[in-house]
Design an enzyme around this catalytic site. Structure first.
Site, PDB file in Angstrom:
ATOM      1  N   THR A  72      48.609 -87.124 -26.910  1.00 23.77           N
ATOM      2  CA  THR A  72      48.932 -88.513 -26.546  1.00 23.77           C
ATOM      3  C   THR A  72      48.271 -88.831 -25.212  1.00 23.77           C
ATOM      4  O   THR A  72      48.494 -88.132 -24.219  1.00 23.77           O
ATOM      5  CB  THR A  72      50.456 -88.691 -26.468  1.00 23.77           C
ATOM      6  OG1 THR A  72      50.994 -88.374 -27.758  1.00 23.77           O
ATOM      7  CG2 THR A  72      50.832 -90.114 -26.102  1.00 23.77           C
ATOM      8  N   LYS A 132      45.897 -89.819 -29.548  1.00 25.14           N
ATOM      9  CA  LYS A 132      46.817 -90.904 -29.903  1.00 25.14           C
ATOM     10  C   LYS A 132      46.956 -91.853 -28.721  1.00 25.14           C
ATOM     11  O   LYS A 132      47.302 -91.418 -27.615  1.00 25.14           O
ATOM     12  CB  LYS A 132      48.179 -90.288 -30.243  1.00 25.14           C
ATOM     13  CG  LYS A 132      49.310 -91.281 -30.470  1.00 25.14           C
ATOM     14  CD  LYS A 132      50.531 -90.531 -30.999  1.00 25.14           C
ATOM     15  CE  LYS A 132      51.715 -91.430 -31.286  1.00 25.14           C
ATOM     16  NZ  LYS A 132      52.462 -91.838 -30.108  1.00 25.14           N
ATOM     17  N   HIS A 188      51.917 -96.879 -28.522  1.00 24.95           N
ATOM     18  CA  HIS A 188      53.153 -96.123 -28.282  1.00 24.95           C
ATOM     19  C   HIS A 188      54.375 -96.972 -28.655  1.00 24.95           C
ATOM     20  O   HIS A 188      55.418 -96.939 -27.993  1.00 24.95           O
ATOM     21  CB  HIS A 188      53.217 -95.716 -26.805  1.00 24.95           C
ATOM     22  CG  HIS A 188      53.906 -94.405 -26.539  1.00 24.95           C
ATOM     23  ND1 HIS A 188      53.256 -93.290 -26.095  1.00 24.95           N
ATOM     24  CD2 HIS A 188      55.209 -94.036 -26.631  1.00 24.95           C
ATOM     25  CE1 HIS A 188      54.108 -92.304 -25.911  1.00 24.95           C
ATOM     26  NE2 HIS A 188      55.317 -92.728 -26.243  1.00 24.95           N
ATOM     27  N   ARG A 238      55.891 -99.162 -25.884  1.00 20.06           N
ATOM     28  CA  ARG A 238      56.735 -98.523 -24.867  1.00 20.06           C
ATOM     29  C   ARG A 238      55.971 -98.170 -23.603  1.00 20.06           C
ATOM     30  O   ARG A 238      56.542 -97.727 -22.637  1.00 20.06           O
ATOM     31  CB  ARG A 238      57.359 -97.245 -25.454  1.00 20.06           C
ATOM     32  CG  ARG A 238      58.258 -97.514 -26.619  1.00 20.06           C
ATOM     33  CD  ARG A 238      58.514 -96.261 -27.442  1.00 20.06           C
ATOM     34  NE  ARG A 238      59.395 -95.302 -26.818  1.00 20.06           N
ATOM     35  CZ  ARG A 238      60.719 -95.400 -26.775  1.00 20.06           C
ATOM     36  NH1 ARG A 238      61.307 -96.449 -27.331  1.00 20.06           N
ATOM     37  NH2 ARG A 238      61.449 -94.464 -26.211  1.00 20.06           N
TER      38      ARG A 238
HETATM   39  C1  LIG Z   1      62.308 -93.307 -29.397  1.00 25.23           C
HETATM   40  C2  LIG Z   1      60.836 -93.043 -29.453  1.00 25.23           C
HETATM   41  C3  LIG Z   1      60.352 -91.855 -28.933  1.00 25.23           C
HETATM   42  C4  LIG Z   1      58.987 -91.604 -28.953  1.00 25.23           C
HETATM   43  N1  LIG Z   1      58.530 -90.418 -28.502  1.00 25.23           N
HETATM   44  C5  LIG Z   1      57.207 -90.155 -28.523  1.00 25.23           C
HETATM   45  C6  LIG Z   1      56.706 -88.917 -28.089  1.00 25.23           C
HETATM   46  O1  LIG Z   1      57.457 -88.012 -27.702  1.00 25.23           O
HETATM   47  N2  LIG Z   1      55.369 -88.736 -28.099  1.00 25.23           N
HETATM   48  C7  LIG Z   1      54.503 -89.701 -28.541  1.00 25.23           C
HETATM   49  O2  LIG Z   1      53.291 -89.507 -28.527  1.00 25.23           O
HETATM   50  N3  LIG Z   1      54.961 -90.879 -29.002  1.00 25.23           N
HETATM   51  C8  LIG Z   1      56.274 -91.120 -29.014  1.00 25.23           C
HETATM   52  N4  LIG Z   1      56.737 -92.312 -29.500  1.00 25.23           N
HETATM   53  C9  LIG Z   1      55.788 -93.286 -30.066  1.00 25.23           C
HETATM   54  C10 LIG Z   1      55.606 -93.075 -31.575  1.00 25.23           C
HETATM   55  O3  LIG Z   1      54.940 -91.875 -31.843  1.00 25.23           O
HETATM   56  C11 LIG Z   1      54.805 -94.215 -32.209  1.00 25.23           C
HETATM   57  O4  LIG Z   1      53.598 -94.382 -31.504  1.00 25.23           O
HETATM   58  C12 LIG Z   1      55.564 -95.535 -32.248  1.00 25.23           C
HETATM   59  O5  LIG Z   1      56.924 -95.319 -32.435  1.00 25.23           O
HETATM   60  C13 LIG Z   1      55.007 -96.419 -33.364  1.00 25.23           C
HETATM   61  O6  LIG Z   1      55.661 -97.644 -33.391  1.00 25.23           O
HETATM   62  P1  LIG Z   1      56.888 -97.993 -34.369  1.00 25.23           P
HETATM   63  O7  LIG Z   1      58.094 -97.353 -33.774  1.00 25.23           O
HETATM   64  O8  LIG Z   1      56.931 -99.482 -34.322  1.00 25.23           O
HETATM   65  O9  LIG Z   1      56.563 -97.442 -35.740  1.00 25.23           O
HETATM   66  C14 LIG Z   1      58.094 -92.572 -29.487  1.00 25.23           C
HETATM   67  C15 LIG Z   1      58.615 -93.753 -30.029  1.00 25.23           C
HETATM   68  C16 LIG Z   1      59.959 -93.999 -30.011  1.00 25.23           C
HETATM   69  C17 LIG Z   1      60.471 -95.270 -30.619  1.00 25.23           C
HETATM   70  C1  LIG Z   2      60.836 -88.292 -23.110  1.00 23.59           C
HETATM   71  C2  LIG Z   2      59.514 -87.809 -23.494  1.00 23.59           C
HETATM   72  C3  LIG Z   2      58.586 -88.886 -23.894  1.00 23.59           C
HETATM   73  C4  LIG Z   2      59.048 -89.593 -25.076  1.00 23.59           C
HETATM   74  C5  LIG Z   2      58.216 -90.775 -25.342  1.00 23.59           C
HETATM   75  O1  LIG Z   2      57.037 -90.677 -25.481  1.00 23.59           O
HETATM   76  C6  LIG Z   2      58.870 -92.051 -25.466  1.00 23.59           C
HETATM   77  O2  LIG Z   2      60.067 -92.163 -25.158  1.00 23.59           O
HETATM   78  O3  LIG Z   2      58.186 -93.016 -25.830  1.00 23.59           O
END
Ligand SMILES: Cc1cc2nc3c(=O)[nH]c(=O)nc-3n(C[C@H](O)[C@H](O)[C@H](O)COP(=O)(O)O)c2cc1C
Ligand SMILES: CCCCC(=O)C(=O)O
Length: 419
Positions: A169, A270, A294, A297
Protein backbone atom coordinates in the site's frame (compact mmCIF):
# COMPACT_ATOMS: atom_id res chain seq x y z
CA UNK A 1 -26.72 -9.27 14.70
CA UNK A 2 -29.78 -11.22 13.63
CA UNK A 3 -31.69 -13.75 15.68
CA UNK A 4 -33.66 -16.70 14.34
CA UNK A 5 -36.93 -14.98 15.26
CA UNK A 6 -36.28 -11.61 13.73
CA UNK A 7 -34.21 -12.24 10.63
CA UNK A 8 -34.28 -9.18 8.45
CA UNK A 9 -34.49 -9.69 4.71
CA UNK A 10 -31.05 -9.03 3.29
CA UNK A 11 -31.15 -8.57 -0.47
CA UNK A 12 -28.51 -5.94 -1.09
CA UNK A 13 -25.22 -4.71 0.32
CA UNK A 14 -27.13 -1.64 1.54
CA UNK A 15 -29.40 -3.95 3.58
CA UNK A 16 -26.31 -5.62 4.97
CA UNK A 17 -24.75 -2.28 5.86
CA UNK A 18 -27.90 -1.16 7.58
CA UNK A 19 -28.39 -4.27 9.69
CA UNK A 20 -24.70 -4.78 10.41
CA UNK A 21 -23.82 -1.33 11.53
CA UNK A 22 -27.03 -0.81 13.50
CA UNK A 23 -25.60 -2.87 16.31
CA UNK A 24 -21.91 -2.12 16.05
CA UNK A 25 -20.46 0.05 18.78
CA UNK A 26 -20.18 3.67 17.62
CA UNK A 27 -16.39 3.67 17.70
CA UNK A 28 -16.16 0.59 15.46
CA UNK A 29 -19.00 1.60 13.15
CA UNK A 30 -17.43 4.96 12.49
CA UNK A 31 -13.95 3.47 12.06
CA UNK A 32 -15.27 1.07 9.40
CA UNK A 33 -17.66 3.38 7.65
CA UNK A 34 -15.76 6.61 7.84
CA UNK A 35 -13.60 8.55 5.43
CA UNK A 36 -11.07 11.30 5.95
CA UNK A 37 -11.94 14.97 6.48
CA UNK A 38 -15.25 15.85 4.74
CA UNK A 39 -15.58 12.39 3.16
CA UNK A 40 -15.88 13.91 -0.33
CA UNK A 41 -13.78 11.13 -1.80
CA UNK A 42 -15.67 8.44 0.09
CA UNK A 43 -18.98 9.74 -1.24
CA UNK A 44 -17.49 10.36 -4.67
CA UNK A 45 -16.45 6.72 -4.97
CA UNK A 46 -20.00 5.51 -4.45
CA UNK A 47 -21.62 8.24 -6.51
CA UNK A 48 -19.33 7.72 -9.52
CA UNK A 49 -21.19 4.58 -10.65
CA UNK A 50 -24.35 6.63 -11.15
CA UNK A 51 -22.55 8.60 -13.84
CA UNK A 52 -22.76 5.68 -16.24
CA UNK A 53 -25.69 4.04 -18.00
CA UNK A 54 -25.26 0.43 -19.07
CA UNK A 55 -26.11 -0.18 -22.73
CA UNK A 56 -27.44 -3.76 -22.95
CA UNK A 57 -27.19 -6.03 -26.01
CA UNK A 58 -30.13 -8.33 -26.82
CA UNK A 59 -30.80 -11.78 -28.32
CA UNK A 60 -27.41 -13.24 -27.58
CA UNK A 61 -28.22 -16.64 -26.04
CA UNK A 62 -27.46 -16.03 -22.40
CA UNK A 63 -28.49 -19.49 -21.26
CA UNK A 64 -24.93 -20.00 -19.99
CA UNK A 65 -23.25 -17.28 -18.00
CA UNK A 66 -19.68 -17.81 -16.82
CA UNK A 67 -18.74 -15.28 -14.14
CA UNK A 68 -15.30 -16.73 -13.46
CA UNK A 69 -12.08 -14.79 -13.86
CA UNK A 70 -8.32 -15.26 -13.56
CA UNK A 71 -6.23 -13.54 -10.91
CA UNK A 72 -2.90 -14.39 -9.22
CA UNK A 73 -2.81 -17.57 -11.38
CA UNK A 74 -6.12 -18.76 -9.93
CA UNK A 75 -9.52 -19.24 -11.46
CA UNK A 76 -11.87 -17.34 -9.15
CA UNK A 77 -15.65 -17.53 -9.01
CA UNK A 78 -16.21 -13.95 -10.07
CA UNK A 79 -13.99 -10.91 -10.56
CA UNK A 80 -14.00 -9.58 -7.02
CA UNK A 81 -11.38 -10.00 -4.31
CA UNK A 82 -11.75 -9.22 -0.62
CA UNK A 83 -9.91 -5.94 0.00
CA UNK A 84 -7.48 -5.87 2.91
CA UNK A 85 -9.09 -4.29 5.96
CA UNK A 86 -7.46 -3.99 9.34
CA UNK A 87 -8.60 -5.32 12.71
CA UNK A 88 -11.53 -7.50 11.76
CA UNK A 89 -12.08 -8.89 15.24
CA UNK A 90 -13.60 -5.54 16.09
CA UNK A 91 -16.43 -6.46 13.73
CA UNK A 92 -16.90 -10.03 14.92
CA UNK A 93 -15.03 -12.27 17.37
CA UNK A 94 -14.08 -14.65 14.55
CA UNK A 95 -12.52 -11.77 12.59
CA UNK A 96 -10.17 -12.60 9.74
CA UNK A 97 -10.61 -16.36 10.27
CA UNK A 98 -14.27 -16.03 9.31
CA UNK A 99 -13.44 -13.85 6.32
CA UNK A 100 -10.80 -16.33 5.14
CA UNK A 101 -13.19 -19.28 5.41
CA UNK A 102 -15.94 -17.45 3.53
CA UNK A 103 -13.60 -16.17 0.81
CA UNK A 104 -12.02 -19.60 0.44
CA UNK A 105 -15.35 -21.38 0.23
CA UNK A 106 -16.62 -18.82 -2.26
CA UNK A 107 -13.51 -19.26 -4.40
CA UNK A 108 -12.21 -15.71 -4.33
CA UNK A 109 -8.95 -14.15 -3.19
CA UNK A 110 -8.66 -12.66 0.26
CA UNK A 111 -6.35 -9.71 0.78
CA UNK A 112 -5.16 -9.89 4.38
CA UNK A 113 -4.20 -6.62 6.03
CA UNK A 114 -0.90 -6.92 7.84
CA UNK A 115 -2.68 -5.06 10.64
CA UNK A 116 -4.86 -8.08 11.22
CA UNK A 117 -6.05 -9.33 14.55
CA UNK A 118 -5.27 -12.90 13.44
CA UNK A 119 -1.83 -14.05 12.35
CA UNK A 120 -1.21 -14.57 8.66
CA UNK A 121 -0.41 -18.25 9.28
CA UNK A 122 -3.77 -18.92 10.95
CA UNK A 123 -5.63 -17.03 8.22
CA UNK A 124 -3.90 -19.04 5.51
CA UNK A 125 -4.74 -22.29 7.26
CA UNK A 126 -8.41 -21.35 7.51
CA UNK A 127 -8.43 -20.32 3.88
CA UNK A 128 -6.75 -23.56 2.75
CA UNK A 129 -9.28 -25.68 4.60
CA UNK A 130 -12.11 -23.83 2.92
CA UNK A 131 -10.63 -23.95 -0.57
CA UNK A 132 -10.75 -27.74 -0.93
CA UNK A 133 -13.28 -27.36 -3.73
CA UNK A 134 -12.29 -23.92 -5.03
CA UNK A 135 -9.30 -21.93 -6.21
CA UNK A 136 -9.56 -19.24 -3.56
CA UNK A 137 -6.25 -17.92 -2.26
CA UNK A 138 -4.62 -15.32 -0.02
CA UNK A 139 -2.41 -12.34 -0.70
CA UNK A 140 -0.77 -10.21 1.98
CA UNK A 141 -1.16 -6.44 2.11
CA UNK A 142 1.62 -4.58 3.82
CA UNK A 143 3.28 -1.28 4.43
CA UNK A 144 7.03 -0.91 4.30
CA UNK A 145 8.10 0.21 7.73
CA UNK A 146 11.08 2.25 8.76
CA UNK A 147 12.32 -0.87 10.51
CA UNK A 148 12.80 -2.94 7.37
CA UNK A 149 13.33 -6.11 9.34
CA UNK A 150 9.65 -6.05 10.35
CA UNK A 151 8.59 -5.98 6.71
CA UNK A 152 11.16 -8.55 5.60
CA UNK A 153 10.00 -10.97 8.29
CA UNK A 154 6.42 -10.55 7.20
CA UNK A 155 7.31 -11.25 3.59
CA UNK A 156 9.27 -14.35 4.42
CA UNK A 157 6.42 -15.66 6.58
CA UNK A 158 3.98 -14.95 3.74
CA UNK A 159 6.21 -16.89 1.33
CA UNK A 160 6.48 -19.83 3.68
CA UNK A 161 2.75 -19.93 4.25
CA UNK A 162 1.89 -19.91 0.55
CA UNK A 163 0.56 -16.40 -0.01
CA UNK A 164 0.30 -15.62 -3.71
CA UNK A 165 1.43 -12.01 -3.76
CA UNK A 166 2.41 -8.98 -1.74
CA UNK A 167 0.19 -5.93 -2.03
CA UNK A 168 2.21 -2.89 -1.05
CA UNK A 169 0.00 0.00 0.00
CA UNK A 170 1.64 3.20 -1.18
CA UNK A 171 -0.95 5.83 -0.25
CA UNK A 172 -0.15 5.92 3.46
CA UNK A 173 3.00 7.92 4.20
CA UNK A 174 0.72 9.58 6.73
CA UNK A 175 -2.67 8.50 7.98
CA UNK A 176 -5.51 10.49 6.55
CA UNK A 177 -7.22 12.75 9.07
CA UNK A 178 -10.24 10.73 10.04
CA UNK A 179 -12.24 13.12 12.12
CA UNK A 180 -14.60 10.55 13.58
CA UNK A 181 -11.66 8.52 14.85
CA UNK A 182 -10.21 11.62 16.46
CA UNK A 183 -13.56 12.60 17.96
CA UNK A 184 -14.17 9.09 19.25
CA UNK A 185 -10.64 8.89 20.59
CA UNK A 186 -10.37 5.65 18.64
CA UNK A 187 -8.37 2.92 20.37
CA UNK A 188 -7.74 -0.69 19.52
CA UNK A 189 -9.63 -2.67 22.17
CA UNK A 190 -7.28 -4.10 24.76
CA UNK A 191 -8.30 -7.72 24.20
CA UNK A 192 -7.15 -7.59 20.57
CA UNK A 193 -3.63 -7.82 19.25
CA UNK A 194 -1.92 -6.95 15.99
CA UNK A 195 -1.22 -10.61 15.57
CA UNK A 196 1.49 -10.33 12.91
CA UNK A 197 3.85 -8.20 14.94
CA UNK A 198 6.17 -9.13 17.70
CA UNK A 199 6.51 -6.53 20.43
CA UNK A 200 10.13 -7.57 20.95
CA UNK A 201 11.04 -5.93 17.63
CA UNK A 202 10.71 -2.63 19.42
CA UNK A 203 8.69 -0.92 16.71
CA UNK A 204 7.06 2.43 17.29
CA UNK A 205 3.44 2.73 18.34
CA UNK A 206 1.52 5.27 16.33
CA UNK A 207 -0.91 7.57 18.05
CA UNK A 208 -3.43 6.31 15.50
CA UNK A 209 -3.20 2.83 16.88
CA UNK A 210 -3.34 3.48 20.55
CA UNK A 211 -4.44 0.49 22.51
CA UNK A 212 -7.24 0.80 24.99
CA UNK A 213 -6.05 0.55 28.59
CA UNK A 214 -7.00 -2.82 30.00
CA UNK A 215 -8.60 -1.35 33.12
CA UNK A 216 -10.91 0.73 30.93
CA UNK A 217 -12.54 -2.24 29.30
CA UNK A 218 -14.89 -2.78 32.21
CA UNK A 219 -16.22 0.74 31.80
CA UNK A 220 -17.49 0.02 28.28
CA UNK A 221 -20.99 1.24 27.72
CA UNK A 222 -23.53 0.33 25.10
CA UNK A 223 -22.28 2.77 22.56
CA UNK A 224 -18.67 1.73 22.83
CA UNK A 225 -18.57 -1.90 23.87
CA UNK A 226 -16.90 -4.41 21.60
CA UNK A 227 -17.39 -8.07 20.78
CA UNK A 228 -15.70 -10.13 23.50
CA UNK A 229 -12.62 -12.20 22.70
CA UNK A 230 -13.69 -15.67 21.74
CA UNK A 231 -11.26 -17.06 19.25
CA UNK A 232 -8.33 -19.31 19.92
CA UNK A 233 -5.77 -16.60 19.36
CA UNK A 234 -7.14 -13.63 21.19
CA UNK A 235 -7.95 -15.59 24.30
CA UNK A 236 -4.42 -16.98 24.39
CA UNK A 237 -2.71 -13.62 24.39
CA UNK A 238 -2.31 -11.66 27.54
CA UNK A 239 -0.47 -8.59 26.26
CA UNK A 240 -0.95 -6.36 23.28
CA UNK A 241 1.87 -5.92 20.82
CA UNK A 242 1.76 -2.55 19.13
CA UNK A 243 2.68 -2.48 15.44
CA UNK A 244 4.48 0.24 13.54
CA UNK A 245 2.06 2.95 12.63
CA UNK A 246 2.61 3.77 8.99
CA UNK A 247 4.69 3.39 5.87
CA UNK A 248 8.21 4.65 5.92
CA UNK A 249 7.48 8.20 4.69
CA UNK A 250 10.80 8.39 2.83
CA UNK A 251 9.79 5.68 0.33
CA UNK A 252 10.22 6.26 -3.41
CA UNK A 253 9.46 4.09 -6.43
CA UNK A 254 12.74 2.20 -5.87
CA UNK A 255 10.86 0.29 -3.21
CA UNK A 256 9.51 -2.06 -5.87
CA UNK A 257 12.99 -3.19 -6.92
CA UNK A 258 13.95 -3.55 -3.28
CA UNK A 259 10.96 -5.83 -2.65
CA UNK A 260 11.66 -7.81 -5.77
CA UNK A 261 15.24 -8.32 -4.60
CA UNK A 262 14.07 -10.00 -1.39
CA UNK A 263 11.09 -12.05 -2.60
CA UNK A 264 9.91 -13.98 -5.61
CA UNK A 265 6.28 -13.18 -4.77
CA UNK A 266 4.44 -10.88 -7.14
CA UNK A 267 4.42 -7.24 -6.05
CA UNK A 268 1.21 -5.27 -6.59
CA UNK A 269 1.11 -1.61 -5.59
CA UNK A 270 -2.13 -0.35 -4.10
CA UNK A 271 -3.08 3.30 -4.19
CA UNK A 272 -2.34 4.46 -7.73
CA UNK A 273 -4.57 7.37 -8.82
CA UNK A 274 -2.82 8.98 -11.78
CA UNK A 275 -1.68 7.88 -15.22
CA UNK A 276 1.79 9.23 -14.44
CA UNK A 277 2.16 7.05 -11.36
CA UNK A 278 0.78 4.05 -13.24
CA UNK A 279 3.53 4.56 -15.79
CA UNK A 280 6.12 4.73 -13.02
CA UNK A 281 4.77 1.54 -11.49
CA UNK A 282 5.22 -0.26 -14.82
CA UNK A 283 8.68 1.23 -15.33
CA UNK A 284 9.80 0.15 -11.86
CA UNK A 285 8.70 -3.42 -12.38
CA UNK A 286 5.42 -3.73 -10.45
CA UNK A 287 3.57 -6.92 -11.33
CA UNK A 288 0.26 -5.11 -11.06
CA UNK A 289 -1.41 -2.00 -9.68
CA UNK A 290 -4.55 -1.38 -7.71
CA UNK A 291 -6.32 1.85 -8.55
CA UNK A 292 -7.45 2.88 -5.09
CA UNK A 293 -7.93 5.89 -2.86
CA UNK A 294 -8.09 3.64 0.21
CA UNK A 295 -11.87 3.83 0.29
CA UNK A 296 -11.74 7.60 0.79
CA UNK A 297 -9.77 7.24 4.02
CA UNK A 298 -6.52 8.91 3.01
CA UNK A 299 -6.43 12.11 0.91
CA UNK A 300 -9.86 13.68 0.90
CA UNK A 301 -10.67 15.38 -2.44
CA UNK A 302 -8.73 12.69 -4.28
CA UNK A 303 -10.82 11.69 -7.31
CA UNK A 304 -13.31 8.84 -7.25
CA UNK A 305 -11.47 5.77 -8.49
CA UNK A 306 -13.96 5.06 -11.29
CA UNK A 307 -13.27 8.52 -12.68
CA UNK A 308 -9.53 7.94 -13.16
CA UNK A 309 -9.69 4.28 -14.11
CA UNK A 310 -9.94 4.75 -17.92
CA UNK A 311 -6.90 7.02 -18.23
CA UNK A 312 -4.85 4.62 -16.11
CA UNK A 313 -5.97 1.62 -18.16
CA UNK A 314 -5.01 3.50 -21.34
CA UNK A 315 -1.53 4.38 -20.19
CA UNK A 316 -0.80 0.90 -18.85
CA UNK A 317 -1.91 -0.55 -22.18
CA UNK A 318 -2.20 -4.14 -20.95
CA UNK A 319 1.45 -4.39 -19.83
CA UNK A 320 0.45 -5.33 -16.26
CA UNK A 321 -2.93 -6.04 -14.65
CA UNK A 322 -4.92 -3.03 -13.48
CA UNK A 323 -7.00 -3.83 -10.41
CA UNK A 324 -9.57 -1.51 -8.93
CA UNK A 325 -11.37 -0.72 -5.68
CA UNK A 326 -13.61 1.91 -4.16
CA UNK A 327 -17.32 2.15 -3.59
CA UNK A 328 -18.34 -1.22 -5.01
CA UNK A 329 -21.76 -1.94 -3.55
CA UNK A 330 -23.51 -3.73 -6.42
CA UNK A 331 -22.73 -6.33 -9.05
CA UNK A 332 -23.34 -3.65 -11.67
CA UNK A 333 -20.52 -1.60 -10.10
CA UNK A 334 -18.13 -4.48 -10.79
CA UNK A 335 -19.54 -4.71 -14.32
CA UNK A 336 -18.94 -1.00 -14.95
CA UNK A 337 -15.37 -1.14 -13.65
CA UNK A 338 -14.64 -4.07 -15.96
CA UNK A 339 -16.16 -2.18 -18.91
CA UNK A 340 -13.81 0.70 -18.12
CA UNK A 341 -10.87 -1.67 -18.28
CA UNK A 342 -10.29 -3.03 -14.78
CA UNK A 343 -8.91 -6.57 -14.74
CA UNK A 344 -10.18 -7.23 -11.22
CA UNK A 345 -12.23 -5.50 -8.52
CA UNK A 346 -11.84 -5.54 -4.76
CA UNK A 347 -14.57 -4.86 -2.19
CA UNK A 348 -13.76 -3.51 1.27
CA UNK A 349 -16.66 -2.36 3.43
CA UNK A 350 -19.26 -4.78 2.01
CA UNK A 351 -17.22 -7.65 3.42
CA UNK A 352 -16.79 -5.92 6.78
CA UNK A 353 -20.52 -5.35 6.98
CA UNK A 354 -21.13 -9.02 6.22
CA UNK A 355 -18.64 -9.99 8.91
CA UNK A 356 -20.25 -7.69 11.46
CA UNK A 357 -23.69 -8.98 10.53
CA UNK A 358 -23.04 -12.68 10.94
CA UNK A 359 -19.38 -13.70 10.86
CA UNK A 360 -18.42 -16.21 8.17
CA UNK A 361 -22.03 -16.56 7.05
CA UNK A 362 -22.36 -12.80 6.69
CA UNK A 363 -19.20 -12.51 4.58
CA UNK A 364 -20.53 -15.30 2.39
CA UNK A 365 -23.80 -13.37 2.07
CA UNK A 366 -21.96 -10.25 0.94
CA UNK A 367 -19.99 -12.19 -1.68
CA UNK A 368 -23.09 -14.09 -2.83
CA UNK A 369 -25.03 -10.85 -3.28
CA UNK A 370 -22.28 -9.26 -5.36
CA UNK A 371 -21.86 -12.38 -7.48
CA UNK A 372 -25.58 -12.84 -8.06
CA UNK A 373 -26.07 -9.20 -9.04
CA UNK A 374 -23.03 -9.39 -11.33
CA UNK A 375 -24.41 -12.53 -12.99
CA UNK A 376 -27.81 -10.85 -13.52
CA UNK A 377 -26.10 -7.81 -14.99
CA UNK A 378 -24.13 -10.02 -17.40
CA UNK A 379 -27.26 -11.87 -18.53
CA UNK A 380 -29.26 -8.66 -18.99
CA UNK A 381 -26.50 -7.09 -21.07
CA UNK A 382 -25.92 -10.18 -23.20
CA UNK A 383 -22.40 -10.80 -21.86
CA UNK A 384 -21.61 -14.45 -21.32
CA UNK A 385 -18.10 -14.24 -19.94
CA UNK A 386 -15.77 -11.78 -18.29
CA UNK A 387 -13.68 -11.93 -21.43
CA UNK A 388 -16.66 -10.71 -23.46
CA UNK A 389 -17.20 -7.79 -21.08
CA UNK A 390 -13.57 -6.85 -21.72
CA UNK A 391 -13.98 -7.14 -25.49
CA UNK A 392 -17.08 -4.94 -25.61
CA UNK A 393 -15.60 -2.67 -22.96
CA UNK A 394 -16.59 0.97 -23.04
CA UNK A 395 -19.18 0.38 -25.77
CA UNK A 396 -21.36 -1.10 -23.02
CA UNK A 397 -21.47 2.20 -21.14
CA UNK A 398 -22.73 5.70 -21.82
CA UNK A 399 -21.85 8.68 -19.70
CA UNK A 400 -24.88 10.23 -18.00
CA UNK A 401 -25.13 13.87 -18.92
CA UNK A 402 -27.72 14.81 -16.32
CA UNK A 403 -27.96 12.53 -13.36
CA UNK A 404 -31.23 11.97 -11.54
CA UNK A 405 -29.42 13.54 -8.61
CA UNK A 406 -28.82 16.75 -10.59
CA UNK A 407 -32.44 16.74 -11.74
CA UNK A 408 -33.54 16.46 -8.15
CA UNK A 409 -31.36 19.39 -7.18
CA UNK A 410 -32.50 21.58 -10.05
CA UNK A 411 -36.14 20.79 -9.17
CA UNK A 412 -35.49 21.84 -5.61
CA UNK A 413 -33.80 25.00 -6.85
CA UNK A 414 -36.83 25.80 -9.08
CA UNK A 415 -39.24 25.21 -6.22
CA UNK A 416 -37.18 27.46 -3.99
CA UNK A 417 -36.91 30.23 -6.57
CA UNK A 418 -40.67 30.10 -7.25
CA UNK A 419 -41.52 30.60 -3.57
C1 LIG B 1 -12.05 -0.34 8.05
C2 LIG B 1 -11.09 -0.37 6.90
C3 LIG B 1 -9.79 -0.79 7.13
C4 LIG B 1 -8.88 -0.80 6.08
N1 LIG B 1 -7.63 -1.27 6.30
C5 LIG B 1 -6.73 -1.30 5.30
C6 LIG B 1 -5.44 -1.81 5.49
O1 LIG B 1 -5.08 -2.28 6.57
N2 LIG B 1 -4.58 -1.77 4.45
C7 LIG B 1 -4.94 -1.27 3.22
O2 LIG B 1 -4.14 -1.24 2.30
N3 LIG B 1 -6.19 -0.82 3.00
C8 LIG B 1 -7.08 -0.83 3.99
N4 LIG B 1 -8.36 -0.38 3.76
C9 LIG B 1 -8.74 0.05 2.40
C10 LIG B 1 -9.32 -1.12 1.59
O3 LIG B 1 -8.33 -2.07 1.30
C11 LIG B 1 -9.93 -0.65 0.27
O4 LIG B 1 -8.98 0.12 -0.43
C12 LIG B 1 -11.21 0.16 0.46
O5 LIG B 1 -11.93 -0.30 1.55
C13 LIG B 1 -12.05 0.09 -0.81
O6 LIG B 1 -13.20 0.85 -0.68
P1 LIG B 1 -14.64 0.26 -0.26
O7 LIG B 1 -14.59 0.06 1.22
O8 LIG B 1 -15.57 1.35 -0.67
O9 LIG B 1 -14.85 -1.03 -1.01
C14 LIG B 1 -9.27 -0.36 4.79
C15 LIG B 1 -10.60 0.03 4.58
C16 LIG B 1 -11.50 0.04 5.61
C17 LIG B 1 -12.91 0.45 5.34
C1 LIG C 1 -4.68 0.65 11.46
C2 LIG C 1 -3.84 0.21 10.34
C3 LIG C 1 -4.22 0.82 9.05
C4 LIG C 1 -5.56 0.45 8.64
C5 LIG C 1 -5.98 1.21 7.45
O1 LIG C 1 -5.33 1.20 6.45
C6 LIG C 1 -7.21 1.94 7.52
O2 LIG C 1 -7.79 2.08 8.62
O3 LIG C 1 -7.63 2.47 6.48
Amino acid sequence: MSTAQSKPQILTIDDLEHHATLHLPKMVREYYNGGSMDSYTLQGNVHAYRQWYIMPRMLRDVSRIDTSAQVFDRKVTFPCCVAPAAMQKMAHPDGEEATARAAGAKGVVMGLSSFSTTSLEVVKKECDEATAATEGACVLQMYLFENRKVSEDLISRAEKSGYKAIVLTIDTPYFGRRLTELRNNFKVPSHLTMANFDASLGVKTGSHLRTEERQNSSSDNNTNSLPPPSSKESSRKTTTNPPPNKNDPSLTWDVIQYLKSITSLKIFVKGVLTASDAQLAVRHGADGIIVSNHGGRQLDCAPPTLEVLPEIVDVVGGRIPVHFDGGIRRGSDIFKALCLGADMCWAGRPVLWGLAYDGERGVKMALDILEEEFRACMALTGMRSVEEIRQYGRSLLRRVSTTPWDIQLSRQAKVKSSL
